[in-house]
Write an enzyme that holds these catalytic residues in place. Structure first.
Site, PDB file in Angstrom:
ATOM      1  N   HIS A 103      49.749  45.617  51.839  1.00 10.66           N
ATOM      2  CA  HIS A 103      49.330  44.672  50.802  1.00 10.66           C
ATOM      3  C   HIS A 103      47.807  44.552  50.780  1.00 10.66           C
ATOM      4  CE1 HIS A 103      48.814  40.388  49.311  1.00 10.66           C
ATOM      5  NE2 HIS A 103      49.467  40.976  48.331  1.00 10.66           N
ATOM      6  N   HIS A 108      41.636  42.431  43.475  1.00 11.85           N
ATOM      7  CA  HIS A 108      42.842  41.644  43.228  1.00 11.85           C
ATOM      8  C   HIS A 108      42.708  40.718  42.038  1.00 11.85           C
ATOM      9  CE1 HIS A 108      45.597  38.188  43.731  1.00 11.85           C
ATOM     10  NE2 HIS A 108      46.455  39.149  43.997  1.00 11.85           N
TER      11      HIS A 108
END
Length: 319
Positions: free
Chosen positions: A12, A54
């Site tokens: 992640h 992100h």
């Protein structure tokens, strides 16, 4: 999937439990830790270059406010799409901080005051991963999220087209075994399902409606039998939030699991929940291993997004 099938390890934002998220260093570490897939959240620069970041804004993970004071929008946020690639390259990337307080979101991780890293382009990251695959003899996949495609469209930018061009230029568009494309927007996934010259696995990310991830998508509906049946017409799997599967402990102390995984599997959908963090365990979970036991041994998920890929690969080796 049955519980005897090894789930895939998805890093992640890289090995983000150890190094700042989405930096090349974090991805290289995750590769060395044995992750099967490395995640890339992708947004566009002002000059249309896909970069790995992100958020659509820069102030939580970079020193943009110090480098370009006054370049924020009326809401006080510094948006990546307001900066060209050269300007984005000049920024230092640090551990994620709260934009209001400036304190680290995960205080025991890499020191937030060390801005040692930079924002990579999607192409640069792909080249690095391909290089590591060659030098290590491994084969590691890409797990790309199209970040806020509708928002980009409102800014006059086509995020999908820019990402697909990079995949075509690097040949990844012809390797469905080495890539997943994920998105919270079902309309974008439907478009990709229709338009991809070479079919690639698509994952419908599922949020909470309260997050405001996409106002046009009813995520509660997507978790119903009808919603999952609809997803199966355009996607290969789902990426649910952990609490969509694990709902806490029963009075007897066992895990209270929803039927989401079994319903998805019945439709041929894989299930890749997010996010498994050693330093952010759900209520009622005593350890990271306990959390993995529940999702792998009991729920039978097909892949896990984790900030700590070494802990997951170690668990799977022992298992």
């Amino acid at each position: 999937m049955n519980t005897k099938t090894r789930p895939i390890v998805i890093a992640h934002r890289g090995a983000s439990g150890y190094l700042p998220e989405h930096t090349l260093a974090s991805k290289a570490l995750a590769h060395g830790m044995g992750a099967d897939f490395l995640e890339q959240d992708v947004v566009l620069s002002k000059d249309g270059v896909p970069v790995v970041l992100h958020d659509i804004y820069l102030d939580c993970t970079t020193d943009v406010a110090d480098c370009y004071p006054g370049r924020h929008r009326d809401d006080g946020r510094y948006y990546a799409i307001e900066f060209n690639l050269e300007e984005l390259r000049s920024l230092s990337v640090h551990e994620r901080t709260d934009p209001d307080t400036g304190t680290a979101v995960y205080p025991d991780r890499f020191p937030a005051e060390y801005g040692l890293f930079t924002i990579p382009t999607l192409l640069e990251e792909i080249h690095m991963i391909a290089g590591l695959d060659r030098s290590s003899g491994r084969r590691t996949g890409l797990y790309i999220e199209l970040k806020a495609p509708n928002w980009h469209r409102a800014q006059g930018a086509d995020l999908s087209a820019a990402i697909l061009k990079v995949l075509r230029d690097t040949g990844y568009d012809k390797h469905p075994e080495r890539i997943f494309l994920q998105c919270f927007d079902n309309k974008t996934l439907r478009e990709l399902h229709r338009e991809l010259a070479h079919p690639l696995p698509l994952i419908q990310l599922i949020a909470e409606n309260s997050w405001g991830e996409d106002s046009e998508v009813d995520y509660d509906y997507l978790r119903t039998a009808a919603g999952l049946t609809e997803i199966a017409t355009y996607a290969n799997g789902i990426g649910p939030f952990l609490p969509h599967i694990y709902r806490g402990k029963t009075p007897g102390g066992s895990a209270d699991l929803s039927e989401l995984v079994s319903k998805a599997h019945a439709l041929g959908l894989v299930v890749h929940p997010y996010t498994f963090r050693r330093d952010e365990l759900p209520e009622g979970i005593s350890s990271f291993e306990d959390l993995l036991d529940i999702f792998i041994q009991q729920a039978g998920v097909d892949g896990l997004f984790t900030d700590f890929p070494d802990l997951l690969t170690g668990y799977l080796r022992d298992w």
